[in-house]
Design a protein around this motif. Structure first.
Motif, mmCIF file in Angstrom:
data_model
loop_
_atom_site.group_PDB
_atom_site.id
_atom_site.type_symbol
_atom_site.label_atom_id
_atom_site.label_comp_id
_atom_site.label_asym_id
_atom_site.label_seq_id
_atom_site.Cartn_x
_atom_site.Cartn_y
_atom_site.Cartn_z
ATOM 1 N N VAL A 34 -7.921 -39.419 16.045
ATOM 2 C CA VAL A 34 -7.979 -39.913 17.420
ATOM 3 C C VAL A 34 -7.639 -41.403 17.416
ATOM 4 O O VAL A 34 -8.168 -42.165 16.611
ATOM 5 N N PHE A 35 -6.750 -41.785 18.335
ATOM 6 C CA PHE A 35 -6.322 -43.172 18.445
ATOM 7 C C PHE A 35 -6.512 -43.659 19.874
ATOM 8 O O PHE A 35 -6.335 -42.897 20.826
ATOM 9 N N GLU A 36 -6.849 -44.930 20.001
ATOM 10 C CA GLU A 36 -6.936 -45.580 21.308
ATOM 11 C C GLU A 36 -5.637 -46.347 21.541
ATOM 12 O O GLU A 36 -5.159 -47.045 20.653
ATOM 13 N N SER A 58 -5.077 -47.879 17.701
ATOM 14 C CA SER A 58 -6.197 -48.197 16.833
ATOM 15 C C SER A 58 -6.980 -46.913 16.627
ATOM 16 O O SER A 58 -7.397 -46.282 17.597
ATOM 17 N N GLU A 59 -7.161 -46.516 15.367
ATOM 18 C CA GLU A 59 -7.883 -45.270 15.104
ATOM 19 C C GLU A 59 -9.352 -45.429 15.482
ATOM 20 O O GLU A 59 -9.957 -46.472 15.255
ATOM 21 N N THR A 60 -9.918 -44.399 16.092
ATOM 22 C CA THR A 60 -11.313 -44.416 16.484
ATOM 23 C C THR A 60 -12.059 -43.299 15.770
ATOM 24 O O THR A 60 -11.466 -42.338 15.283
ATOM 25 N N THR A 61 -13.371 -43.420 15.757
ATOM 26 C CA THR A 61 -14.206 -42.369 15.191
ATOM 27 C C THR A 61 -14.503 -41.354 16.288
ATOM 28 O O THR A 61 -14.137 -41.545 17.450
ATOM 29 N N ASP A 62 -15.202 -40.313 15.955
ATOM 30 C CA ASP A 62 -15.568 -39.297 16.946
ATOM 31 C C ASP A 62 -16.432 -39.869 18.048
ATOM 32 O O ASP A 62 -16.440 -39.369 19.170
ATOM 33 N N GLU A 63 -17.190 -40.916 17.773
ATOM 34 C CA GLU A 63 -18.049 -41.525 18.783
ATOM 35 C C GLU A 63 -17.306 -42.526 19.637
ATOM 36 O O GLU A 63 -17.890 -43.174 20.484
#
Length: 67
Positions: A34-36, A58-63
């Motif tokens: 997942v990326f923002e 920017s890669e994001t975590t599951d949260e």
């Protein structure tokens, strides 16, 4: 990371309207990442009514936190 999408106005509006993007990965990596999207800009192509959307990812975590 910077990424660009090319397409018609309708195609670009589908991508530009989403703050997060899920990308499928190769076989030896986690299945989805997942990326923002931020700092996005849309540029008109001089011919054929095509557009280019460029943005930073920017890669994001599951949260939803940035990695």
């Amino acid at each position: 990371m910077k990424i660009c999408f090319h397409g018609t106005a309708d195609e670009i509006s589908l991508v530009a309207g989403r703050p997060l993007m899920v990308l499928l990965t190769a076989h030896d990596l986690p299945r989805m990442r997942v990326f923002e999207l931020y700092h996005s800009r849309v540029h008109a192509h001089p011919h054929l009514e095509h557009y280019r959307l460029c943005a930073r990812l920017s890669e994001t975590t599951d949260e939803g936190r940035t990695v």
